[in-house]
Design an enzyme around this catalytic site. Structure first.
Site, PDB file in Angstrom:
ATOM      1  N   ASP A 121      -7.987  -5.235  -0.244  1.00  0.00           N
ATOM      2  CA  ASP A 121      -8.363  -6.276  -1.431  1.00  0.00           C
ATOM      3  C   ASP A 121      -8.181  -7.763  -1.146  1.00  0.00           C
ATOM      4  OD1 ASP A 121      -7.414  -3.457  -3.184  1.00  0.00           O
ATOM      5  OD2 ASP A 121      -9.449  -4.538  -2.972  1.00  0.00           O
ATOM      6  N   HIS A 160       0.773  -1.302  -0.230  1.00  0.00           N
ATOM      7  CA  HIS A 160       0.090   0.008  -0.003  1.00  0.00           C
ATOM      8  C   HIS A 160       0.779   1.090   0.022  1.00  0.00           C
ATOM      9  CE1 HIS A 160      -3.143   2.765   1.119  1.00  0.00           C
ATOM     10  NE2 HIS A 160      -4.103   1.776   0.655  1.00  0.00           N
TER      11      HIS A 160
HETATM   12  C1  SDX Z   1      -6.260  -0.047  -3.152  1.00  0.00           C
HETATM   13  O1  SDX Z   1      -4.310   4.276  -2.287  1.00  0.00           O
HETATM   14  C2  SDX Z   1      -5.445   3.655  -1.548  1.00  0.00           C
HETATM   15  O2  SDX Z   1      -5.719   4.050  -0.505  1.00  0.00           O
HETATM   16  C3  SDX Z   1      -5.920   2.653  -2.447  1.00  0.00           C
HETATM   17  C4  SDX Z   1      -6.779   1.666  -1.347  1.00  0.00           C
HETATM   18  C5  SDX Z   1      -8.092   2.496  -1.483  1.00  0.00           C
HETATM   19  O3  SDX Z   1      -9.041   1.977  -0.234  1.00  0.00           O
HETATM   20  O4  SDX Z   1      -8.463   3.309  -2.021  1.00  0.00           O
HETATM   21  O5  SDX Z   1      -6.351   1.438  -0.386  1.00  0.00           O
HETATM   22  C6  SDX Z   1      -7.425   0.529  -2.490  1.00  0.00           C
HETATM   23  O6  SDX Z   1      -5.980   0.070  -4.179  1.00  0.00           O
HETATM   24  C7  SDX Z   1      -5.360  -1.213  -2.265  1.00  0.00           C
HETATM   25  C8  SDX Z   1      -4.166  -1.536  -3.375  1.00  0.00           C
HETATM   26  C9  SDX Z   1      -4.581  -2.732  -4.094  1.00  0.00           C
HETATM   27  N1  SDX Z   1      -3.791  -3.255  -5.187  1.00  0.00           N
HETATM   28  C10 SDX Z   1      -2.767  -4.623  -5.012  1.00  0.00           C
HETATM   29  O7  SDX Z   1      -3.055  -5.193  -4.137  1.00  0.00           O
HETATM   30  C11 SDX Z   1      -1.896  -4.473  -6.014  1.00  0.00           C
HETATM   31  C12 SDX Z   1      -0.512  -5.192  -5.493  1.00  0.00           C
HETATM   32  N2  SDX Z   1       0.323  -4.026  -4.920  1.00  0.00           N
HETATM   33  C13 SDX Z   1       1.016  -3.284  -5.591  1.00  0.00           C
HETATM   34  O8  SDX Z   1       0.882  -3.078  -6.862  1.00  0.00           O
HETATM   35  C14 SDX Z   1       1.413  -1.837  -4.658  1.00  0.00           C
HETATM   36  O9  SDX Z   1       1.816  -2.375  -3.581  1.00  0.00           O
HETATM   37  C15 SDX Z   1       0.586  -0.677  -4.665  1.00  0.00           C
HETATM   38  C16 SDX Z   1       0.050  -0.250  -6.016  1.00  0.00           C
HETATM   39  C17 SDX Z   1      -0.511  -1.277  -3.683  1.00  0.00           C
HETATM   40  C18 SDX Z   1       1.317   0.355  -4.077  1.00  0.00           C
HETATM   41  O10 SDX Z   1       2.376   0.785  -5.075  1.00  0.00           O
HETATM   42  P1  SDX Z   1       3.643   1.671  -4.550  1.00  0.00           P
HETATM   43  O11 SDX Z   1       3.286   2.440  -3.588  1.00  0.00           O
HETATM   44  O12 SDX Z   1       3.774   2.555  -5.906  1.00  0.00           O
HETATM   45  O13 SDX Z   1       4.814   0.908  -4.251  1.00  0.00           O
HETATM   46  P2  SDX Z   1       5.846   0.212  -5.436  1.00  0.00           P
HETATM   47  O14 SDX Z   1       5.193  -0.402  -6.589  1.00  0.00           O
HETATM   48  O15 SDX Z   1       6.788   1.467  -5.446  1.00  0.00           O
HETATM   49  O16 SDX Z   1       6.474  -0.932  -4.440  1.00  0.00           O
HETATM   50  C19 SDX Z   1       7.522  -0.450  -3.738  1.00  0.00           C
HETATM   51  C20 SDX Z   1       8.369  -2.088  -3.628  1.00  0.00           C
HETATM   52  C21 SDX Z   1       8.876  -2.133  -4.803  1.00  0.00           C
HETATM   53  O17 SDX Z   1       9.942  -2.896  -5.049  1.00  0.00           O
HETATM   54  P3  SDX Z   1      11.432  -2.230  -5.078  1.00  0.00           P
HETATM   55  O18 SDX Z   1      11.314  -1.580  -6.641  1.00  0.00           O
HETATM   56  O19 SDX Z   1      11.620  -1.073  -4.089  1.00  0.00           O
HETATM   57  O20 SDX Z   1      12.512  -3.274  -5.036  1.00  0.00           O
HETATM   58  O21 SDX Z   1       7.545  -2.911  -3.201  1.00  0.00           O
HETATM   59  C22 SDX Z   1       7.247  -4.003  -4.362  1.00  0.00           C
HETATM   60  C23 SDX Z   1       7.696  -3.310  -5.603  1.00  0.00           C
HETATM   61  O22 SDX Z   1       8.063  -4.252  -6.322  1.00  0.00           O
HETATM   62  N3  SDX Z   1       6.092  -4.260  -4.276  1.00  0.00           N
HETATM   63  C24 SDX Z   1       5.673  -5.588  -4.228  1.00  0.00           C
HETATM   64  C25 SDX Z   1       4.193  -5.460  -4.011  1.00  0.00           C
HETATM   65  N4  SDX Z   1       3.790  -4.364  -4.016  1.00  0.00           N
HETATM   66  C26 SDX Z   1       4.906  -3.687  -3.991  1.00  0.00           C
HETATM   67  N5  SDX Z   1       6.318  -6.712  -4.595  1.00  0.00           N
HETATM   68  C27 SDX Z   1       5.660  -7.859  -4.625  1.00  0.00           C
HETATM   69  N6  SDX Z   1       3.933  -7.829  -4.420  1.00  0.00           N
HETATM   70  C28 SDX Z   1       3.400  -6.837  -4.248  1.00  0.00           C
HETATM   71  N7  SDX Z   1       2.141  -6.789  -3.949  1.00  0.00           N
END
Ligand code: SDX
Length: 424
Positions: free
Chosen positions: A359, A302
């Protein structure tokens, strides 16, 4: 509060700062470009406040979520979804008279114009219900012109809250080739939706209390979440003075993305894939850690919560209760719990503060309730609608609101002369 000082090219600039009611500090950069000729650069807006708001407070480090100051745990335990709609949109919990009046309005505006049924006929049976919902909500602008007139705003808020569950249920019935079930005025908001989803003309359908309570909880937990992607979209579109229906339609589209509200559908598909692959969840955890795999653990991580998502904590407990009450044993729940347990100890996830989000468990409950997977994000939209409306109304009621128009840093070609086709 002290001003913030910035030194650029040897010159010092000062910018005012201010604190919100929970002490978060904002640096007011409204004069940044006019003073320094430079702009702030923050792709993804992770460090940028687009507005000030009095609706929802999140503390991502402490796992705090409050609707108009009320902790989500207390709201989830004690409120009806209709009360939460009123709270978010109008700022306070309704008294009995206000609630009864609001509930009456929501009950008597559930019907859609009969002509709108023709729109459903134009969609192929395979149409994703989010595509249908977005287009139907925007189409309400065609039936309620003058939606931007201030005297129509409250009526259109009621119309949208009341009709969206009819549109969602009709989209589902259309997808399975069953006749539409019309709204009923003798049922609660949540029972009426479940009735429209699962009743068939051939026999009466009594909505089980456990389903009505589970849906009430799910809608409340999704009701608002400050400036997330879809809410920011609603504010962005609404800032041009597009009407409520158009602004919310844009929010529905943003929510659909698999990184946002579409994640609940992806979570179940991921768990089913793991189950089909013999339940080898460690294999998928390893893939999620491997950047080259292109695979992510949906339902984890998140932008704001760097500890637990309080909604996920409530939903994990509710999943056990709802499945138990329904007598449903879902192997995907065990896989989900194992995934969570392993990631809590895995350095990759701990280091990046990746915990289950809203989720992760919601889809397991929807599934136990008989909601088809491609309707999960539609249910998210139903829950988030009062939050979108509240944020849109707050933005439109603010006389300082300006059209949202971010700047950019241009990195393309510098000036060059046009080359006629015969010389290329
Ligand atoms: C919702 O914003 C809100 O409030 C949203 C929400 C709401 O109520 O409106 O809470 C609802 O959208 C919840 C999120 C649902 N999405 C997912 O579950 C999809 C999987 N999660 C990700 O794609 C990610 O965690 C996000 C999109 C939720 C957040 O993305 P960020 O903040 O841009 O984080 P990032 O992609 O920059 O990740 C940071 C690091 C990265 O690794 P490094 O480059 O630092 O090595 O964490 C890793 C990412 O690769 N990472 C994950 C991961 N999520 C982040 N690695 C594996 N699995 C994951 N799920």
């Amino acid at each position: 509060m002290d001003n913030a000082k910035l030194i650029l090219n040897g010159q010092e600039y000062e910018f005012p700062t201010f604190a919100g009611s929970e002490g978060e500090v904002g640096i007011d950069f409204a004069a940044l470009r006019s003073q320094t000729k430079a702009i702030s650069y923050d792709p993804g807006y992770g460090n940028t406040g687009s507005c000030s708001s009095a609706i929802t407070f999140i503390n991502g480090e402490k796992g705090i979520l409050r609707y108009r100051g009320y902790p989500i745990e207390q709201v989830a335990e004690n409120a009806s979804f209709v009360e939460v709609c009123y709270l978010l949109i109008y700022g306070d919990l309704p008294n009995r008279e206000q609630l009864e009046s609001f509930q009456h309005d929501l009950t008597y505006h559930t019907m859609i114009h009969e002509d709108m049924k023709k729109f459903f006929e134009g969609f192929p049976p395979s149409a994703h219900p989010m595509a249908i919902l977005a287009s139907m909500v925007i189409s309400l602008s065609a039936y309620y012109p003058g939606a931007n007139d201030p005297e129509n705003i409250d009526l259109n808020i009621v119309r949208l809250l009341a009709k969206i569950k009819t549109l969602a249920a009709f989209a589902y019935k259309k997808s399975i080739g069953q006749p539409y079930v019309y709204p009923r005025n003798d049922l609660s908001y949540t029972a009426d939706f479940m009735h429209m989803m699962f009743a068939v003309p051939a026999e009466p359908y009594q909505v089980p209390d456990v389903l009505e309570r589970a849906l009430n909880l799910l809608l409340i937990l999704h009701a608002d979440h400050e400036q997330n992607c879809s809410t920011s979209t609603v504010r962005m579109v609404g800032s041009s003075q597009a009407d409520l229906f158009a602004s919310i339609g844009a929010g529905i589209c943003a929510l659909w993305g698999p990184l946002h509200g579409g994640a609940n559908q992806q979570v179940i598909q991921m768990l089913e894939m793991i189950q089909a692959d013999g339940g080898d969840y460690q294999k998928y955890i390893n893939m999620a850690k491997d950047k080259d795999s292109g695979f992510r653990l949906f339902g984890f991580g998140h932008r704001v919560y760097k500890n637990f998502d309080p909604r996920a904590r409530i939903l994990k407990q509710s999943a056990d209760e709802v499945l138990g009450a329904l007598g449903v044993k879902d192997p995907l729940l065990a896989i989900a719990k194992n995934l969570e347990e392993i990631t809590l100890k895995d350095e990759y996830f701990v280091e990046r503060k990746l915990y289950p989000n809203v989720d992760f468990y919601s889809g397991i409950i929807y599934r136990a309730m008989g909601i088809p997977t491609d309707m999960f994000t539609v249910l998210f939209a139903l829950g988030r609608l009062p939050g979108w409306i509240a944020q849109w109304k707050e933005m439109r009621d603010d006389p300082k609101t300006r059209i949202n128009r971010p700047r950019q840093i241009y990195t393309g070609a510098t000036e060059r002369s046009f080359v006629p086709l015969n010389k290329r």
